[in-house]
Design a protein around this motif. Structure first.
Motif, PDB file in Angstrom:
ATOM      1  N   MET A   1      37.667  33.839  45.840  1.00 47.31           N
ATOM      2  CA  MET A   1      38.994  34.194  45.389  1.00 47.31           C
ATOM      3  C   MET A   1      39.133  35.712  45.433  1.00 47.31           C
ATOM      4  SD  MET A   1      40.626  33.353  41.704  1.00 47.31           S
ATOM      5  CE  MET A   1      42.287  33.766  41.372  1.00 47.31           C
ATOM      6  N   GLU A   2      40.155  36.185  46.102  1.00 50.25           N
ATOM      7  CA  GLU A   2      40.374  37.622  46.208  1.00 50.25           C
ATOM      8  C   GLU A   2      41.232  38.103  45.043  1.00 50.25           C
ATOM      9  OE1 GLU A   2      41.395  40.722  49.724  1.00 50.25           O
ATOM     10  OE2 GLU A   2      42.547  38.881  49.635  1.00 50.25           O
ATOM     11  N   HIS A   3      40.847  39.234  44.471  1.00 54.67           N
ATOM     12  CA  HIS A   3      41.582  39.799  43.342  1.00 54.67           C
ATOM     13  C   HIS A   3      42.403  40.982  43.803  1.00 54.67           C
ATOM     14  CE1 HIS A   3      39.424  37.453  40.361  1.00 54.67           C
ATOM     15  NE2 HIS A   3      38.322  37.728  41.013  1.00 54.67           N
ATOM     16  N   THR A   4      43.557  41.135  43.194  1.00 54.36           N
ATOM     17  CA  THR A   4      44.308  42.353  43.454  1.00 54.36           C
ATOM     18  C   THR A   4      43.678  43.469  42.656  1.00 54.36           C
ATOM     19  OG1 THR A   4      45.865  42.038  41.630  1.00 54.36           O
ATOM     20  CG2 THR A   4      46.441  41.028  43.757  1.00 54.36           C
ATOM     21  N   ARG A   5      44.026  44.661  42.990  1.00 58.25           N
ATOM     22  CA  ARG A   5      43.430  45.811  42.316  1.00 58.25           C
ATOM     23  C   ARG A   5      43.733  45.822  40.820  1.00 58.25           C
ATOM     24  NH1 ARG A   5      42.293  51.206  44.816  1.00 58.25           N
ATOM     25  NH2 ARG A   5      41.614  52.421  43.050  1.00 58.25           N
ATOM     26  N   ASP A   6      44.885  45.309  40.392  1.00 52.00           N
ATOM     27  CA  ASP A   6      45.287  45.356  38.988  1.00 52.00           C
ATOM     28  C   ASP A   6      44.657  44.270  38.129  1.00 52.00           C
ATOM     29  OD1 ASP A   6      46.874  47.562  39.490  1.00 52.00           O
ATOM     30  OD2 ASP A   6      48.650  46.357  39.874  1.00 52.00           O
ATOM     31  N   GLU A   7      44.220  43.170  38.702  1.00 50.26           N
ATOM     32  CA  GLU A   7      43.701  42.060  37.901  1.00 50.26           C
ATOM     33  C   GLU A   7      42.523  42.447  37.017  1.00 50.26           C
ATOM     34  OE1 GLU A   7      43.012  38.506  40.104  1.00 50.26           O
ATOM     35  OE2 GLU A   7      45.038  38.477  40.887  1.00 50.26           O
ATOM     36  N   PRO A   8      41.480  43.106  37.542  1.00 49.84           N
ATOM     37  CA  PRO A   8      40.369  43.476  36.661  1.00 49.84           C
ATOM     38  C   PRO A   8      40.803  44.431  35.557  1.00 49.84           C
ATOM     39  CG  PRO A   8      39.687  43.607  38.954  1.00 49.84           C
ATOM     40  CD  PRO A   8      41.179  43.387  38.935  1.00 49.84           C
ATOM     41  N   THR A   9      41.702  45.351  35.877  1.00 52.71           N
ATOM     42  CA  THR A   9      42.192  46.296  34.877  1.00 52.71           C
ATOM     43  C   THR A   9      42.969  45.568  33.797  1.00 52.71           C
ATOM     44  OG1 THR A   9      42.334  48.014  36.565  1.00 52.71           O
ATOM     45  CG2 THR A   9      43.556  48.388  34.545  1.00 52.71           C
ATOM     46  N   ASP A  10      43.843  44.651  34.195  1.00 56.28           N
ATOM     47  CA  ASP A  10      44.615  43.883  33.219  1.00 56.28           C
ATOM     48  C   ASP A  10      43.699  43.071  32.315  1.00 56.28           C
ATOM     49  OD1 ASP A  10      46.933  44.906  34.288  1.00 56.28           O
ATOM     50  OD2 ASP A  10      47.426  43.106  35.444  1.00 56.28           O
ATOM     51  N   ALA A  11      42.680  42.462  32.900  1.00 59.33           N
ATOM     52  CA  ALA A  11      41.744  41.661  32.111  1.00 59.33           C
ATOM     53  C   ALA A  11      40.972  42.540  31.135  1.00 59.33           C
ATOM     54  CB  ALA A  11      40.789  40.911  33.035  1.00 59.33           C
ATOM     55  N   LEU A  12      40.588  43.724  31.582  1.00 55.60           N
ATOM     56  CA  LEU A  12      39.860  44.646  30.712  1.00 55.60           C
ATOM     57  C   LEU A  12      40.735  45.085  29.546  1.00 55.60           C
ATOM     58  CD1 LEU A  12      37.386  46.356  30.048  1.00 55.60           C
ATOM     59  CD2 LEU A  12      38.310  48.120  31.563  1.00 55.60           C
ATOM     60  N   TRP A  13      41.982  45.462  29.818  1.00 58.25           N
ATOM     61  CA  TRP A  13      42.887  45.875  28.734  1.00 58.25           C
ATOM     62  C   TRP A  13      43.134  44.734  27.760  1.00 58.25           C
ATOM     63  CZ3 TRP A  13      43.223  50.499  27.302  1.00 58.25           C
ATOM     64  CH2 TRP A  13      43.242  51.557  28.199  1.00 58.25           C
TER      65      TRP A  13
END
Length: 56
Positions: A1-13
């Motif tokens: 599954m490919e993630h967009t650049r914002d997904e990891p940041t959103d999950a972290l926040w």
């Protein structure tokens, strides 16, 4: 599954907001667990180029 650049940041926040809403003792434990998880992820990342040797 490919993630967009914002997904990891959103999950972290989201995770940080959840941790911050907890009582202090629980926060300390949660931050410790997050630290351990992030260290494992960093250590498992393949190193390439001169940055792997600490030079630029």
């Amino acid at each position: 599954m490919e993630h967009t650049r914002d997904e990891p940041t959103d999950a972290l926040w989201s995770r940080l907001r959840l941790i911050e809403s907890q009582p202090l003792a629980d926060r300390a434990e949660a931050y410790g667990a997050m630290h351990d998880e992030l260290m494992k992820r960093l250590e498992s990342t393949p190193r390439t180029g001169d940055s792997a040797h600490g030079t630029r």
